[in-house]
Design a protein around this motif. Structure first.
Motif, PDB file in Angstrom:
ATOM      1  N   GLY A 171       0.814  -1.205   0.000  1.00  0.00           N
ATOM      2  CA  GLY A 171       0.000   0.000   0.000  1.00  0.00           C
ATOM      3  C   GLY A 171       0.854   1.264   0.000  1.00  0.00           C
ATOM      4  N   LEU A 172       1.946   1.238   0.766  1.00  0.00           N
ATOM      5  CA  LEU A 172       2.851   2.392   0.801  1.00  0.00           C
ATOM      6  C   LEU A 172       3.503   2.625  -0.560  1.00  0.00           C
ATOM      7  N   VAL A 173       3.899   1.535  -1.214  1.00  0.00           N
ATOM      8  CA  VAL A 173       4.492   1.660  -2.556  1.00  0.00           C
ATOM      9  C   VAL A 173       3.470   2.234  -3.535  1.00  0.00           C
ATOM     10  N   LEU A 174       2.211   1.767  -3.434  1.00  0.00           N
ATOM     11  CA  LEU A 174       1.159   2.289  -4.311  1.00  0.00           C
ATOM     12  C   LEU A 174       0.907   3.774  -4.043  1.00  0.00           C
ATOM     13  N   ALA A 175       0.876   4.136  -2.750  1.00  0.00           N
ATOM     14  CA  ALA A 175       0.652   5.538  -2.403  1.00  0.00           C
ATOM     15  C   ALA A 175       1.799   6.409  -2.906  1.00  0.00           C
ATOM     16  N   LEU A 176       3.027   5.932  -2.738  1.00  0.00           N
ATOM     17  CA  LEU A 176       4.187   6.693  -3.216  1.00  0.00           C
ATOM     18  C   LEU A 176       4.152   6.829  -4.731  1.00  0.00           C
ATOM     19  N   GLY A 177       3.770   5.746  -5.404  1.00  0.00           N
ATOM     20  CA  GLY A 177       3.659   5.807  -6.856  1.00  0.00           C
ATOM     21  C   GLY A 177       2.623   6.822  -7.300  1.00  0.00           C
ATOM     22  N   GLY A 178       1.465   6.845  -6.602  1.00  0.00           N
ATOM     23  CA  GLY A 178       0.422   7.806  -6.948  1.00  0.00           C
ATOM     24  C   GLY A 178       0.866   9.241  -6.741  1.00  0.00           C
ATOM     25  N   VAL A 179       1.553   9.496  -5.615  1.00  0.00           N
ATOM     26  CA  VAL A 179       2.039  10.844  -5.331  1.00  0.00           C
ATOM     27  C   VAL A 179       3.080  11.276  -6.359  1.00  0.00           C
ATOM     28  N   LEU A 180       4.041  10.391  -6.661  1.00  0.00           N
ATOM     29  CA  LEU A 180       5.100  10.740  -7.614  1.00  0.00           C
ATOM     30  C   LEU A 180       4.538  10.970  -9.015  1.00  0.00           C
ATOM     31  N   MET A 181       3.562  10.144  -9.424  1.00  0.00           N
ATOM     32  CA  MET A 181       2.952  10.337 -10.738  1.00  0.00           C
ATOM     33  C   MET A 181       2.187  11.651 -10.793  1.00  0.00           C
ATOM     34  N   SER A 182       1.531  12.025  -9.684  1.00  0.00           N
ATOM     35  CA  SER A 182       0.825  13.306  -9.642  1.00  0.00           C
ATOM     36  C   SER A 182       1.803  14.468  -9.766  1.00  0.00           C
ATOM     37  N   LEU A 183       2.955  14.342  -9.105  1.00  0.00           N
ATOM     38  CA  LEU A 183       3.972  15.391  -9.187  1.00  0.00           C
ATOM     39  C   LEU A 183       4.574  15.483 -10.587  1.00  0.00           C
ATOM     40  N   ALA A 184       4.811  14.306 -11.201  1.00  0.00           N
ATOM     41  CA  ALA A 184       5.453  14.289 -12.519  1.00  0.00           C
ATOM     42  C   ALA A 184       4.541  14.813 -13.606  1.00  0.00           C
ATOM     43  N   THR A 185       3.242  14.521 -13.502  1.00  0.00           N
ATOM     44  CA  THR A 185       2.299  14.898 -14.560  1.00  0.00           C
ATOM     45  C   THR A 185       1.515  16.160 -14.232  1.00  0.00           C
TER      46      THR A 185
END
Length: 309
Positions: A171-185
């Protein structure tokens, strides 16, 4: 709670999750991240899970009485089932709701360093908790695979903690992925996607745990190895010549009921039969120490009649 109850793993997970929950809620408040909010609820649910497991272990120690002559060992199964059904499901459903809302109404993350920093801290803390659960489980699972261990373990706490910690890390990896993708895009939808994935993950874990703990609640027999040792212990080759049939049932993780019809010699008197039963009970307890409740019924064995034709 016995060593097999994994008290050390439960306490380690509880300590980690309480600290992580506070950090996640703080990060969610500063950044507006829905995945961080979902993860905060996830950690609070996990903390409640561990509190319930500790409570179940404590209540299971109560002595048997007239109303519950076989004791309270199954309390541990009941509380593990509550963990699966109530808390994991609540965490999962909340995350699904938050994910859908964030996808429908996305907004840009603020103070992105808060969620990223907290998630990295949480991954490290959960990693230590997961390592403790793995070490505790390895001490009791023997040469079983992890799938076999989760499916056959009679003490529910360690499988719950292992799956819980695994789910927390994913879940933490998924949350980090979501945050990083939001920042990148620059698109807040990705934060909602991460939250949605967390919800699906929690619901899947809830279903797996519910299936396994339901089986324990219904009543499971001893494992094949324990059954083999019990059968060998009953027969002494003198007075007790064979086991006609036998049933076993776990009254709790650390308490086993054994009921068997045993064959004795036709010419033995009551005293000899009683001595043979007492000897068989002693051998059973030596072979399988958790066999606490034993009922042996003597009978005369008769060969089954040959089938007609």
């Amino acid at each position: 709670m016995s060593a097999s109850g994994g008290t050390k793993a439960i306490v380690a997970a509880l300590s980690a999750n309480l600290a992580i929950a506070v950090a996640k809620f703080t990060a969610a408040a500063f950044s507006g991240s829905s995945s961080m909010l979902a993860e905060g609820v996830h950690s609070m649910a996990d903390s409640g899970n561990q509190a319930l497991l500790l409570l179940g272990g404590r209540r299971a120690k109560r002595a048997a009485n007239e109303e519950h002559p076989f004791g309270y060992g199954r309390e541990r199964y009941i509380y593990a089932f509550l963990v699966a059904i109530v808390l994991f499901s609540i965490g999962g459903v909340f995350a699904l709701y938050e994910g859908v809302e964030k996808i429908r109404h996305p907004h840009e993350l603020e103070h992105w360093y808060w969620p990223v920093g907290v998630l990295l801290f949480a991954i490290i803390a959960e990693g230590f908790s997961f390592r403790t659960a793995i070490v505790e489980s390895n001490a009791v699972r023997g040469d079983q695979s992890w799938v076999q261990f989760i499916r056959t373990a009679k003490a529910p706490e360690l499988p719950v903690i292992v799956l819980e910690d695994l789910g927390a890390l994913l879940g933490l990896v998924l949350a980090l992925g979501g945050v990083l993708m939001s920042l990148a895009t620059g698109d807040g939808v990705w934060d909602g996607v991460g939250t949605l994935c967390i919800g699906v993950l929690l619901v899947v874990i809830a279903v797996v745990l519910a299936i396994e703990t339901k089986s324990l609640l219904l009543g499971e027999a001893a494992g094949p190895d324990a059954v083999k040792r019990i059968r060998a212990a009953i027969v002494d080759g003198d007075t007790v010549t064979r086991v006609i049939h036998m049933r076993t049932l776990h009254l709790g993780p650390d308490e086993l009921l054994v009921a068997a019809k045993i064959a004795v010699q036709r010419g033995d008197d009551a005293g000899e039969v009683a001595d043979a039963i007492n000897g068989a009970e002693a051998r059973i307890r030596e072979a399988v120490p958790i066999a606490r409740v034993i009922y042996l019924e003597p009978d005369i064995y008769r060969e089954p009649a040959p089938a007609a034709g």
